[in-house]
Write a protein that holds these residues in place. Structure first.
Motif, PDB file in Angstrom:
ATOM      1  N   GLU A 116       0.855  -1.189   0.000  1.00  0.00           N
ATOM      2  CA  GLU A 116       0.000   0.000   0.000  1.00  0.00           C
ATOM      3  C   GLU A 116       0.893   1.243   0.000  1.00  0.00           C
ATOM      4  OE1 GLU A 116      -3.201  -0.234  -0.297  1.00  0.00           O
ATOM      5  OE2 GLU A 116      -3.389  -2.401   0.027  1.00  0.00           O
ATOM      6  N   LYS A 117       0.287   2.378  -0.276  1.00  0.00           N
ATOM      7  CA  LYS A 117       1.047   3.627  -0.322  1.00  0.00           C
ATOM      8  C   LYS A 117       1.791   3.883   0.986  1.00  0.00           C
ATOM      9  CE  LYS A 117       0.705   8.567  -1.396  1.00  0.00           C
ATOM     10  NZ  LYS A 117       1.400   9.030  -0.180  1.00  0.00           N
ATOM     11  N   ARG A 118       1.178   3.548   2.108  1.00  0.00           N
ATOM     12  CA  ARG A 118       1.824   3.805   3.396  1.00  0.00           C
ATOM     13  C   ARG A 118       3.125   3.002   3.541  1.00  0.00           C
ATOM     14  NH1 ARG A 118      -2.626   0.658   4.219  1.00  0.00           N
ATOM     15  NH2 ARG A 118      -2.350  -1.339   5.312  1.00  0.00           N
ATOM     16  N   HIS A 119       3.190   1.829   2.913  1.00  0.00           N
ATOM     17  CA  HIS A 119       4.418   1.037   2.969  1.00  0.00           C
ATOM     18  C   HIS A 119       5.520   1.698   2.138  1.00  0.00           C
ATOM     19  CE1 HIS A 119       1.251  -2.333   3.419  1.00  0.00           C
ATOM     20  NE2 HIS A 119       1.644  -1.943   4.621  1.00  0.00           N
ATOM     21  N   ILE A 120       5.161   2.230   0.983  1.00  0.00           N
ATOM     22  CA  ILE A 120       6.138   2.931   0.150  1.00  0.00           C
ATOM     23  C   ILE A 120       6.573   4.225   0.830  1.00  0.00           C
ATOM     24  CG2 ILE A 120       6.561   3.974  -2.100  1.00  0.00           C
ATOM     25  CD1 ILE A 120       6.299   0.886  -2.051  1.00  0.00           C
ATOM     26  N   ASP A 121       5.637   4.918   1.470  1.00  0.00           N
ATOM     27  CA  ASP A 121       5.991   6.141   2.210  1.00  0.00           C
ATOM     28  C   ASP A 121       7.003   5.835   3.309  1.00  0.00           C
ATOM     29  OD1 ASP A 121       4.304   7.675   0.648  1.00  0.00           O
ATOM     30  OD2 ASP A 121       2.650   7.669   2.094  1.00  0.00           O
ATOM     31  N   LYS A 122       6.806   4.711   3.995  1.00  0.00           N
ATOM     32  CA  LYS A 122       7.736   4.334   5.059  1.00  0.00           C
ATOM     33  C   LYS A 122       9.104   3.969   4.480  1.00  0.00           C
ATOM     34  CE  LYS A 122       6.889   4.181   8.791  1.00  0.00           C
ATOM     35  NZ  LYS A 122       7.115   5.158   9.887  1.00  0.00           N
ATOM     36  N   LYS A 123       9.114   3.302   3.330  1.00  0.00           N
ATOM     37  CA  LYS A 123      10.381   2.990   2.657  1.00  0.00           C
ATOM     38  C   LYS A 123      11.121   4.274   2.312  1.00  0.00           C
ATOM     39  CE  LYS A 123      12.246   0.672  -1.460  1.00  0.00           C
ATOM     40  NZ  LYS A 123      11.983  -0.313  -2.540  1.00  0.00           N
ATOM     41  N   ILE A 124      10.421   5.241   1.768  1.00  0.00           N
ATOM     42  CA  ILE A 124      11.047   6.514   1.407  1.00  0.00           C
ATOM     43  C   ILE A 124      11.569   7.223   2.654  1.00  0.00           C
ATOM     44  CG2 ILE A 124      10.547   8.838   0.523  1.00  0.00           C
ATOM     45  CD1 ILE A 124       8.628   7.442  -1.485  1.00  0.00           C
ATOM     46  N   GLU A 125      10.807   7.186   3.733  1.00  0.00           N
ATOM     47  CA  GLU A 125      11.252   7.805   4.986  1.00  0.00           C
ATOM     48  C   GLU A 125      12.550   7.174   5.478  1.00  0.00           C
ATOM     49  OE1 GLU A 125       9.623   8.573   9.572  1.00  0.00           O
ATOM     50  OE2 GLU A 125       8.343   7.537   8.103  1.00  0.00           O
ATOM     51  N   ALA A 126      12.645   5.856   5.370  1.00  0.00           N
ATOM     52  CA  ALA A 126      13.867   5.171   5.803  1.00  0.00           C
ATOM     53  C   ALA A 126      15.048   5.524   4.908  1.00  0.00           C
ATOM     54  CB  ALA A 126      13.632   3.660   5.810  1.00  0.00           C
ATOM     55  N   ILE A 127      14.843   5.509   3.587  1.00  0.00           N
ATOM     56  CA  ILE A 127      15.920   5.848   2.663  1.00  0.00           C
ATOM     57  C   ILE A 127      16.386   7.279   2.877  1.00  0.00           C
ATOM     58  CG2 ILE A 127      16.462   6.200   0.212  1.00  0.00           C
ATOM     59  CD1 ILE A 127      14.580   3.811  -0.385  1.00  0.00           C
ATOM     60  N   ASN A 128      15.462   8.169   3.195  1.00  0.00           N
ATOM     61  CA  ASN A 128      15.819   9.576   3.426  1.00  0.00           C
ATOM     62  C   ASN A 128      16.713   9.767   4.643  1.00  0.00           C
ATOM     63  OD1 ASN A 128      14.536  10.623   1.182  1.00  0.00           O
ATOM     64  ND2 ASN A 128      12.647  11.142   2.264  1.00  0.00           N
ATOM     65  N   CYS A 129      16.785   8.763   5.510  1.00  0.00           N
ATOM     66  CA  CYS A 129      17.692   8.864   6.656  1.00  0.00           C
ATOM     67  C   CYS A 129      19.152   8.841   6.229  1.00  0.00           C
ATOM     68  CB  CYS A 129      17.428   7.713   7.633  1.00  0.00           C
ATOM     69  SG  CYS A 129      15.854   7.821   8.511  1.00  0.00           S
ATOM     70  N   TYR A 130      19.403   8.360   5.017  1.00  0.00           N
ATOM     71  CA  TYR A 130      20.777   8.277   4.520  1.00  0.00           C
ATOM     72  C   TYR A 130      21.141   9.581   3.826  1.00  0.00           C
ATOM     73  CZ  TYR A 130      20.563   3.339   5.678  1.00  0.00           C
ATOM     74  OH  TYR A 130      20.455   2.146   6.358  1.00  0.00           O
ATOM     75  N   GLU A 131      21.326  10.609   4.609  1.00  0.00           N
ATOM     76  CA  GLU A 131      21.652  11.943   4.097  1.00  0.00           C
ATOM     77  C   GLU A 131      22.917  11.907   3.244  1.00  0.00           C
ATOM     78  OE1 GLU A 131      21.313  15.924   3.333  1.00  0.00           O
ATOM     79  OE2 GLU A 131      19.865  14.798   4.547  1.00  0.00           O
ATOM     80  N   SER A 132      23.871  11.081   3.634  1.00  0.00           N
ATOM     81  CA  SER A 132      25.144  11.031   2.911  1.00  0.00           C
ATOM     82  C   SER A 132      25.018  10.368   1.545  1.00  0.00           C
ATOM     83  CB  SER A 132      26.189  10.288   3.749  1.00  0.00           C
ATOM     84  OG  SER A 132      25.845   8.920   3.896  1.00  0.00           O
ATOM     85  N   GLN A 133      23.885   9.734   1.262  1.00  0.00           N
ATOM     86  CA  GLN A 133      23.696   9.017  -0.005  1.00  0.00           C
ATOM     87  C   GLN A 133      22.694   9.695  -0.928  1.00  0.00           C
ATOM     88  OE1 GLN A 133      25.720   6.112  -0.398  1.00  0.00           O
ATOM     89  NE2 GLN A 133      26.497   7.108   1.452  1.00  0.00           N
ATOM     90  N   LYS A 134      22.222  10.876  -0.578  1.00  0.00           N
ATOM     91  CA  LYS A 134      21.135  11.500  -1.328  1.00  0.00           C
ATOM     92  C   LYS A 134      21.521  11.920  -2.739  1.00  0.00           C
ATOM     93  CE  LYS A 134      17.875  13.003   2.189  1.00  0.00           C
ATOM     94  NZ  LYS A 134      17.136  14.139   2.764  1.00  0.00           N
ATOM     95  N   ASN A 135      22.805  11.942  -3.039  1.00  0.00           N
ATOM     96  CA  ASN A 135      23.235  12.282  -4.401  1.00  0.00           C
ATOM     97  C   ASN A 135      23.042  11.128  -5.374  1.00  0.00           C
ATOM     98  OD1 ASN A 135      25.346  10.863  -2.972  1.00  0.00           O
ATOM     99  ND2 ASN A 135      26.724  11.360  -4.663  1.00  0.00           N
ATOM    100  N   ARG A 136      22.733   9.951  -4.882  1.00  0.00           N
ATOM    101  CA  ARG A 136      22.576   8.782  -5.737  1.00  0.00           C
ATOM    102  C   ARG A 136      21.167   8.752  -6.338  1.00  0.00           C
ATOM    103  NH1 ARG A 136      26.970   5.427  -4.857  1.00  0.00           N
ATOM    104  NH2 ARG A 136      28.123   5.838  -2.922  1.00  0.00           N
ATOM    105  N   ALA A 137      21.068   8.510  -7.630  1.00  0.00           N
ATOM    106  CA  ALA A 137      19.782   8.580  -8.324  1.00  0.00           C
ATOM    107  C   ALA A 137      18.754   7.625  -7.742  1.00  0.00           C
ATOM    108  CB  ALA A 137      19.992   8.288  -9.815  1.00  0.00           C
TER     109      ALA A 137
END
Length: 208
Positions: free
Chosen positions: A154-175
């Motif tokens: 569901e959308k809420r699962h994808i939102d949570k995935k994005i929230e977790a990935i966003n924790c990697y501030e040092s990796q945000k330059n990766r496409a």
């Protein structure tokens, strides 16, 4: 609801990138989930960050899911050196497998061309002979990928995935860290099985 899940991540963010929506769904369903990161990538941290930055980002990502430290294994193999540490990696997998006896294990694909990912994929097949084993998709590394198993989200699962990935501030330059990539990938797989979102896996071993 007694299923125990084990996520094998060669590097700190691989599990979230490969199956972060599935992690969110399993936790929502009350499954007992554990995460292993085999490297904190200390020797390849981006300039300007402390060497433990990715370890700290991993812990932040796990907290967004509600995963406690006692469900998180952090090992310290060096990036791109896994091949020379195969036996130790296998021993660690066997030790953790004996401790947890997981129902389902998620690992990289044998078709993953990153040398560390490939080692984890191969050793997982050896270590988890008695467990169902599925391989997650990281398309920027996959030479090919067999869409054999789909987990609807569901959308809420994808939102949570994005929230977790966003924790990697040092990796945000990766496409592949961009939210629109995560959404597009999940929508593509959802269309393939008639739902809005999904993640896809290769079936390595199914025990029923």
């Amino acid at each position: 609801m007694s299923d125990r899940i084990l996520i094998l991540a060669p590097h700190t963010d691989d599990g979230e990138l490969g199956c972060g929506g599935t992690i969110a769904r399993f936790l929502e369903e009350g499954k007992d989930l554990y995460y292993v990161a085999f490297s904190t990538c200390r020797n390849t941290v981006a300039p300007g960050y402390p060497e433990d930055r990715l370890e700290q980002e991993l812990k932040m990502a796990m907290r967004t899911y509600g995963i406690n430290d006692d469900h998180l294994f952090i090992l310290d193999y060096q990036v791109r050196e896994f091949n020379s540490e195969r036996q130790k990696i296998l021993d660690d997998m066997i030790r953790i497998g004996n401790q947890l006896d997981p129902t389902y294990v998620f690992a990289p694909s044998l078709n993953d061309v990153h040398q560390d990912h490939h080692v984890i994929a191969e050793e997982a097949i050896r270590a988890f002979k008695k467990n169902t084993l599925l391989a997650y998709e990281v398309p920027w590394n996959n030479l090919q990928f067999n869409n054999q198993t789909f987990i609807k989200l569901e959308k809420r699962h994808i939102d949570k995935k994005i929230e977790a990935i966003n924790c990697y501030e040092s990796q945000k330059n990766r496409a592949y860290s961009a939210p629109d990539f995560t959404i597009g990938q999940a929508r593509t797989h959802g269309v393939q099985v008639g739902c809005e979102y999904a993640e896809v896996f290769e079936l390595v071993r199914w025990i029923f």
